[in-house]
Design a protein around this motif. Structure first.
Motif, PDB file in Angstrom:
ATOM      1  N   THR A 111     189.387 113.884  92.429  1.00 36.84           N
ATOM      2  CA  THR A 111     190.505 113.440  93.273  1.00 36.84           C
ATOM      3  C   THR A 111     191.149 112.200  92.664  1.00 36.84           C
ATOM      4  OG1 THR A 111     189.430 114.300  95.250  1.00 36.84           O
ATOM      5  CG2 THR A 111     191.150 112.648  95.580  1.00 36.84           C
ATOM      6  N   ALA A 160     191.715 107.148  98.333  1.00 35.86           N
ATOM      7  CA  ALA A 160     190.855 108.134  97.663  1.00 35.86           C
ATOM      8  C   ALA A 160     190.339 109.162  98.672  1.00 35.86           C
ATOM      9  CB  ALA A 160     189.694 107.433  96.960  1.00 35.86           C
ATOM     10  N   LEU A 161     189.856 108.688  99.821  1.00 38.35           N
ATOM     11  CA  LEU A 161     189.287 109.614 100.808  1.00 38.35           C
ATOM     12  C   LEU A 161     190.353 110.528 101.409  1.00 38.35           C
ATOM     13  CD1 LEU A 161     186.752 107.227 102.509  1.00 38.35           C
ATOM     14  CD2 LEU A 161     186.193 109.453 101.509  1.00 38.35           C
ATOM     15  N   TRP A 191     193.104 111.625  99.965  1.00 40.03           N
ATOM     16  CA  TRP A 191     193.437 112.704  99.012  1.00 40.03           C
ATOM     17  C   TRP A 191     192.286 113.689  98.848  1.00 40.03           C
ATOM     18  CZ3 TRP A 191     198.258 113.735  98.040  1.00 40.03           C
ATOM     19  CH2 TRP A 191     199.212 112.718  98.048  1.00 40.03           C
ATOM     20  N   CYS A 192     191.042 113.184  98.932  1.00 39.93           N
ATOM     21  CA  CYS A 192     189.886 114.097  98.867  1.00 39.93           C
ATOM     22  C   CYS A 192     190.000 115.145  99.960  1.00 39.93           C
ATOM     23  CB  CYS A 192     188.583 113.339  99.137  1.00 39.93           C
ATOM     24  SG  CYS A 192     187.822 112.609  97.726  1.00 39.93           S
ATOM     25  N   PRO A 200     186.717 119.991  90.208  1.00 38.26           N
ATOM     26  CA  PRO A 200     185.624 119.015  90.181  1.00 38.26           C
ATOM     27  C   PRO A 200     184.516 119.388  89.203  1.00 38.26           C
ATOM     28  CG  PRO A 200     186.255 119.504  92.439  1.00 38.26           C
ATOM     29  CD  PRO A 200     186.996 120.482  91.565  1.00 38.26           C
ATOM     30  N   LEU A 240     182.535 110.944 102.993  1.00 34.08           N
ATOM     31  CA  LEU A 240     182.969 112.322 102.770  1.00 34.08           C
ATOM     32  C   LEU A 240     181.869 113.292 103.204  1.00 34.08           C
ATOM     33  CD1 LEU A 240     185.386 113.884 101.757  1.00 34.08           C
ATOM     34  CD2 LEU A 240     184.371 113.912  99.475  1.00 34.08           C
ATOM     35  N   VAL A 250     183.861 115.641  93.355  1.00 31.53           N
ATOM     36  CA  VAL A 250     185.116 115.836  94.103  1.00 31.53           C
ATOM     37  C   VAL A 250     185.874 114.502  94.164  1.00 31.53           C
ATOM     38  CG1 VAL A 250     186.034 116.235  96.425  1.00 31.53           C
ATOM     39  CG2 VAL A 250     184.407 117.852  95.430  1.00 31.53           C
ATOM     40  N   ILE A 251     185.129 113.432  94.384  1.00 37.24           N
ATOM     41  CA  ILE A 251     185.780 112.113  94.468  1.00 37.24           C
ATOM     42  C   ILE A 251     186.375 111.738  93.102  1.00 37.24           C
ATOM     43  CG2 ILE A 251     185.322 109.639  94.810  1.00 37.24           C
ATOM     44  CD1 ILE A 251     183.192 110.660  96.934  1.00 37.24           C
ATOM     45  N   GLN A 308     185.617 123.394  99.440  1.00 36.81           N
ATOM     46  CA  GLN A 308     185.151 122.716 100.661  1.00 36.81           C
ATOM     47  C   GLN A 308     183.816 123.327 101.118  1.00 36.81           C
ATOM     48  OE1 GLN A 308     186.570 121.855 105.248  1.00 36.81           O
ATOM     49  NE2 GLN A 308     188.160 122.223 103.762  1.00 36.81           N
TER      50      GLN A 308
END
Ligand code: HEM
Length: 456
Positions: free
Chosen positions: A326, A277-278, A280-281, A379, A416, A322-323, A292
């Motif tokens: 993602t 997950a992180l 791809w984030c 998101p 993140l 965002v998470i 960003q």
């Protein structure tokens, strides 16, 4: 009921549309390379329920979110984990919670380790691991390219080790990450090919699996031994304490093998997923500079130089969005399977008892009736409350919902936020957004390397 062309597969009648055997055969090499792309194609071609030309078990791809909910939630007791996917995983995790047919007892034992009260120490610990990574990256020359995927796997493993077993796995991280990946690689190879040599045969793959398992066994054994040697009473019970002190109604404790299986399950289920997950984030944020920047502004407004706290995490809705977005596009656990133990009807198709139901969060998360512009990274849809939760299942649903969900969210938001606060992430020149490789979790083909620029 659906209008199905009359067809049968070695005596098993077709009850849903789908490819014929001769049609599926040429696709076989592609299926082995990327099974998810093939599932996507089948969904596009045949709709929310499709049947494969496989007689035993009759096998269906189910993408209708309402019907998926029926399988996972409403009729969960009639759909078991007795499937090839979980039998293959059990080669690594043994009969741990993830694959167990009757998880109630072990879930009861482990649940307190995931209680919200335990998330505050988790966040403090993630904060520390995050600071170590930040310090390491800060020592690199400016504009360095770093291996993000590897860094996320290591830090996620350290988090599981520290938070659930009170143990610093940093020194063992390389070996354990490698052992987990090796073990899972064999699992995938087995799951993709229906006929494989039995695991006792000394084939190269089986030897690799045996080596990986020996490594994981030794890590689990080490954890238990060092806990037995601990002097004094624990401040609070982590997962290892709970497992070692659990007693059934008749006063019996868990066997060594049961404890090993749960430890390995937590290592396997709890670090690859979060790392995916992180990873791809950061890939998505690196290719969306505006988003960003928005995330960074949110983080700057909340985080101070003090230690990160649970309360602060609650003030980072964009980071959380965002998470979520993602995991909508790249759900780490992209495949969920169940075996029907009853005759049923799903998405207007008759499903016989014994059928294999294949469900993919990746496809459900792209259902056009539930998601507008499903392929777009946006998101904001999670911030604006536009999401119908029935079609968002990155952690599964129902009684087998991921036990580590809140743990994973707390860890991912904390990390993140820490990383985005310190660095700007971009793709190195000439490098493109990676394709995905759907293994046990969803990983970027060739890993993920990003350029980092330290913020002044
Ligand atoms: C982003 C991170 C994560 C994702 C996407 C994820 C996803 C999932 C999914 C989809 C399931 C359900 C599988 C099914 O119904 O067939 C599941 C179950 C499970 N997960 Fe996670 N997981 C994550 C993190 C974690 C963590 C951090 C842990 C533990 C430390 C964990 C431990 C488990 C266990 C033990 C189960 C089985 C629960 C049961 O069947 O009762 N997961 N996870």
């Amino acid at each position: 009921m659906l209008d199905i062309p009359k067809r049968s597969y070695l005596g098993t009648p077709a009850t849903a549309p789908g490819p014929s055997g001769p049609r599926m055969l040429p696709a076989f090499a592609g299926i082995r390379r990327n099974p998810l792309n093939y599932l996507h194609h089948i969904w596009r071609t045949y709709g929310d329920i499709a049947q494969f030309p496989i007689p035993r078990p009759p096998s269906y791809l189910l993408t209708d979110p309402q019907a998926v909910r029926r399988v996972l939630v409403d009729r969960a007791r009639d759909y078991t984990k007795d499937t090839l996917q979980y039998r293959a995983l059990a080669l690594v995790t043994g009969q741990g919670l993830l694959v167990s047919q009757d998880p109630r007892e072990h879930r009861r034992i482990l649940q307190p380790a995931f209680h919200p009260d335990r998330l505050a120490p988790l966040v403090r610990q993630v904060d520390q691991s995050g600071e170590h990574l930040v310090a390491h990256w800060q020592r690199l020359p400016s504009h360095s390219v770093v291996d993000v995927e590897h860094a996320m796997a290591t830090i996620a493993l350290e988090t599981v080790g520290q938070a659930l077993f009170g143990q610093n796995l940093t020194a063992d991280a390389e070996r354990l990450v490698a052992a987990t990946l090796d073990g899972l690689e064999v699992v995938i190879a087995r799951a993709r090919v229906p006929i494989t040599p039995p695991s006792w045969m000394p084939t190269p793959r089986n030897r690799k699996l045996a080596r990986a398992n020996a490594e994981l066994d030794s890590a689990a054994g080490q954890l238990v031994r060092s806990r037995r040697l601990r002097v004094g009473s624990p401040e609070s019970s982590d997962a290892l304490d709970l497992l070692m002190h659990a007693r059934s109604d008749s006063g019996e404790g868990l066997t060594t093998a049961e404890i090993r299986d749960e430890i390995v399950t937590m290592i396997v289920a709890g670090h690859e997923t979060v790392a995916s997950a992180l990873t791809w984030c950061l890939a998505l944020l690196a290719s969306n500079a505006d988003m960003q920047q928005r995330v960074r502004e949110e983080v700057d407004g909340v985080l101070s130089d003090q230690q990160l706290s649970m309360a602060q995490l609650g003030q980072l809705p964009l980071v959380r969005a965002v998470i979520d977005e993602t995991m909508r596009l790249y759900p780490p656990a992209w495949l969920i399977t169940r075996k029907a133990t009853i005759d049923d009807e799903l998405a207007q198709a008759r499903i016989p008892a014994g059928a294999l139901m294949i469900m993919s969060p990746y496809l459900v998360h792209r259902h056009p009736e539930y998601w507008s512009q499903p392929e777009t990274f946006d998101p904001d849809r999670f911030l604006l409350g536009q999401v119908d939760r029935i079609a968002f299942i990155p952690f599964g649903a129902g009684p087998r919902l991921c036990i580590g969900r809140d743990f994973a969210y707390a860890e991912a938001v904390a990390l993140l936020a820490t990383l985005i606060r310190q660095f700007e992430f971009t793709f190195p020149t000439g490098m493109q957004f990676p394709a995905f490789d759907p293994g046990v979790t969803m990983r970027p083909v060739g890993g993920l390397k990003l350029r980092i620029v330290q913020r002044s």
